[in-house]
Design a protein around this motif. Structure first.
Motif, PDB file in Angstrom:
ATOM      1  N   SER A   1       0.845  -1.191   0.000  1.00 38.18           N
ATOM      2  CA  SER A   1       0.000   0.000   0.000  1.00 38.18           C
ATOM      3  C   SER A   1       0.883   1.244   0.000  1.00 38.18           C
ATOM      4  O   SER A   1       1.887   1.302   0.731  1.00 38.18           O
ATOM      5  CB  SER A   1      -0.915   0.011   1.226  1.00 38.18           C
ATOM      6  OG  SER A   1      -1.686   1.193   1.279  1.00 38.18           O
ATOM      7  N   GLU A   2       0.519   2.235  -0.784  1.00 39.78           N
ATOM      8  CA  GLU A   2       1.345   3.439  -0.916  1.00 39.78           C
ATOM      9  C   GLU A   2       1.438   4.230   0.376  1.00 39.78           C
ATOM     10  O   GLU A   2       2.424   4.949   0.598  1.00 39.78           O
ATOM     11  CB  GLU A   2       0.787   4.334  -2.026  1.00 39.78           C
ATOM     12  CG  GLU A   2       0.968   3.756  -3.428  1.00 39.78           C
ATOM     13  CD  GLU A   2       0.487   4.710  -4.502  1.00 39.78           C
ATOM     14  OE1 GLU A   2      -0.023   5.803  -4.136  1.00 39.78           O
ATOM     15  OE2 GLU A   2       0.632   4.374  -5.695  1.00 39.78           O
ATOM     16  N   ASP A   3       0.437   4.126   1.243  1.00 44.17           N
ATOM     17  CA  ASP A   3       0.478   4.933   2.467  1.00 44.17           C
ATOM     18  C   ASP A   3       1.144   4.190   3.637  1.00 44.17           C
ATOM     19  O   ASP A   3       1.190   4.706   4.748  1.00 44.17           O
ATOM     20  CB  ASP A   3      -0.917   5.399   2.865  1.00 44.17           C
ATOM     21  CG  ASP A   3      -1.830   4.244   3.257  1.00 44.17           C
ATOM     22  OD1 ASP A   3      -1.493   3.087   2.942  1.00 44.17           O
ATOM     23  OD2 ASP A   3      -2.867   4.516   3.877  1.00 44.17           O
ATOM     24  N   SER A   4       1.638   2.982   3.381  1.00 41.50           N
ATOM     25  CA  SER A   4       2.376   2.268   4.435  1.00 41.50           C
ATOM     26  C   SER A   4       3.814   2.759   4.492  1.00 41.50           C
ATOM     27  O   SER A   4       4.411   3.098   3.476  1.00 41.50           O
ATOM     28  CB  SER A   4       2.348   0.757   4.182  1.00 41.50           C
ATOM     29  OG  SER A   4       1.044   0.243   4.313  1.00 41.50           O
TER      30      SER A   4
ATOM     31  N   GLU B   1       3.248  -2.881   7.689  1.00 44.24           N
ATOM     32  CA  GLU B   1       2.749  -4.102   7.090  1.00 44.24           C
ATOM     33  C   GLU B   1       3.616  -5.262   7.554  1.00 44.24           C
ATOM     34  O   GLU B   1       4.835  -5.129   7.675  1.00 44.24           O
ATOM     35  CB  GLU B   1       2.783  -4.033   5.554  1.00 44.24           C
ATOM     36  CG  GLU B   1       1.796  -3.048   4.965  1.00 44.24           C
ATOM     37  CD  GLU B   1       1.743  -3.118   3.447  1.00 44.24           C
ATOM     38  OE1 GLU B   1       2.381  -4.027   2.859  1.00 44.24           O
ATOM     39  OE2 GLU B   1       1.067  -2.255   2.851  1.00 44.24           O
ATOM     40  N   VAL B   2       2.960  -6.383   7.824  1.00 44.74           N
ATOM     41  CA  VAL B   2       3.650  -7.645   8.091  1.00 44.74           C
ATOM     42  C   VAL B   2       3.095  -8.648   7.095  1.00 44.74           C
ATOM     43  O   VAL B   2       1.900  -8.940   7.091  1.00 44.74           O
ATOM     44  CB  VAL B   2       3.454  -8.137   9.531  1.00 44.74           C
ATOM     45  CG1 VAL B   2       4.126  -9.488   9.727  1.00 44.74           C
ATOM     46  CG2 VAL B   2       4.004  -7.110  10.524  1.00 44.74           C
ATOM     47  N   SER B   3       3.969  -9.167   6.241  1.00 46.33           N
ATOM     48  CA  SER B   3       3.568 -10.059   5.153  1.00 46.33           C
ATOM     49  C   SER B   3       3.949 -11.496   5.503  1.00 46.33           C
ATOM     50  O   SER B   3       5.114 -11.762   5.844  1.00 46.33           O
ATOM     51  CB  SER B   3       4.258  -9.624   3.855  1.00 46.33           C
ATOM     52  OG  SER B   3       4.102 -10.576   2.842  1.00 46.33           O
TER      53      SER B   3
END
Length: 360
Positions: free
Chosen positions: A269-272, A307-309
């Motif tokens: 996501s661009e805002d992350s 983010e955690v992927s």
């Protein structure tokens, strides 16, 4: 009101008061009054100038003072896997630091009923960690079952009743039933920015990181299969030390390296702001809260949108991250399946998103 408690190791100056306490009926009722124990106390007071038949002379004796007067004695012994302490205690030894057995008596009966019982233990453990062994994070205490007052005091001091057992060894409680109570404290965990000098160590640890992943992901990609030479390999992490948009940390438990954390900004996501790129805790430290403390320190150090992927097949990682993130954010996070473009063999990821700047 409890007066300030002072602790010191017992010396020959305490001989008279200690042995006067040992004559008190309330002490003799439950304290180990075998001759071997008495001789071990004397041996310690005299500087351990001779071998001891009592637990190999490993006990250290401490005196507690309040209002400038001694009122209690404590004894500590380090417990290790090499010691003959039984399977129950072996199974509860610290995985991260050091474990100590503890015993305790208030010798001066005038200090009964004034709040010193539990508070002495609480303050002694703090003193012990600060002044004697900062790695002491697990304490055992084992009163006899017919001493319910001691059990109540220990539980008030933060000890938890684990199980009951029959005492072995050569002491006054031999073959009698005892409670095992344990107090565990948080290990000291730090995250240290890693320089390029740490790159070889991290890259070598990555072999074990890949091995851990292979347990659940080995059937999904050739990346997790055992190489023909038996050595697992990871792709290079060197860019984490060369690019300003990436961060590398070593995880330390006390002064020992316990793993690594690598952060990047390859988000979906661009805002992350940040993505948990690679996260590894050595097997010795897994399952005892080190991963949770490490993740929280990283998120606080870099407040922002995270983010955690996670690879869907990596079920243990999914369980870990969902639990840790839920507790950290008090349930304020999102979770969704997404397709990523940086791994053609495993494009599916479960993405956890949250804002660490909102967590106090």
């Amino acid at each position: 009101m409890i007066n300030k408690i002072i602790f010191e190791q017992a010396t020959s100056a305490h001989k008279e008061v200690i042995f006067s306490w040992l004559q008190e009926p309330h002490v003799q009722e439950f304290w180990d009054n075998t001759q071997d124990h008495k001789e071990d106390i004397l041996n310690f007071l005299e500087g351990r100038t001779r071998p001891s038949t009592y637990c190999d002379g490993k006990y250290i004796y401490w005196i507690a003072h309040a209002c400038g007067k001694p009122y209690a004695m404590l004894m500590t012994i380090q417990e290790t896997i090499k010691d003959d302490i039984g399977e129950l205690k072996h199974s509860h030894l610290s995985k991260t630091g050091n474990t100590y057995g503890l015993d305790y008596m208030i010798g001066n009966i005038r200090y009964f009923g004034k709040g010193y019982g539990a508070q002495t233990l609480v303050e002694f453990i703090e003193f012990f960690r600060n002044e004697f062994d900062e790695k002491a994070d697990t304490f055992f205490i084992d009163p006899m079952i017919d001493n319910p007052r001691a059990k109540r005091v220990y539980e008030k001091a933060g000890f938890k009743h684990i199980a009951d057992f029959i005492m072995g060894g050569d002491c006054s409680g031999l073959k009698k039933p005892h409670h095992l109570l344990i107090k565990k404290l948080k290990s000291t965990v730090t995250i240290q920015p890693a320089s390029i000098d740490a790159y070889p160590m991290i890259q070598n640890m990555a072999r074990f990181y890949v091995y851990d992943l292979s347990k659940e992901c080995g059937h999904t990609s050739v990346d997790w299969c055992l190489p023909t030479d038996g050595l697992f390999e990871s792709f290079s992490f060197k860019n984490y030390f060369e690019e300003d948009s990436r961060k590398a940390y070593l995880v330390n438990v006390y002064e020992d390296v316990a793993g690594f954390v690598l952060l990047n900004q390859a988000t979906t996501s661009e805002d992350s702001d940040w993505n948990m790129g690679e996260f590894f805790i050595l097997g010795r430290y897994q399952g005892c809260g080190i991963g949770k403390m490490t993740a929280e320190k990283v998120w606080h150090r870099h407040p922002g949108k995270w983010e955690v992927s996670v690879i869907p097949e990596n079920t243990s990682a999914l369980k870990f991250w969902e639990s840790v993130i839920k507790k950290f954010t008090h349930g304020h996070f999102t979770k969704e399946m997404k397709l990523i473009d940086f791994d053609k063999q495993q494009p599916k990821r479960i993405i956890f998103r949250f804002d660490s700047s909102e967590v106090k």
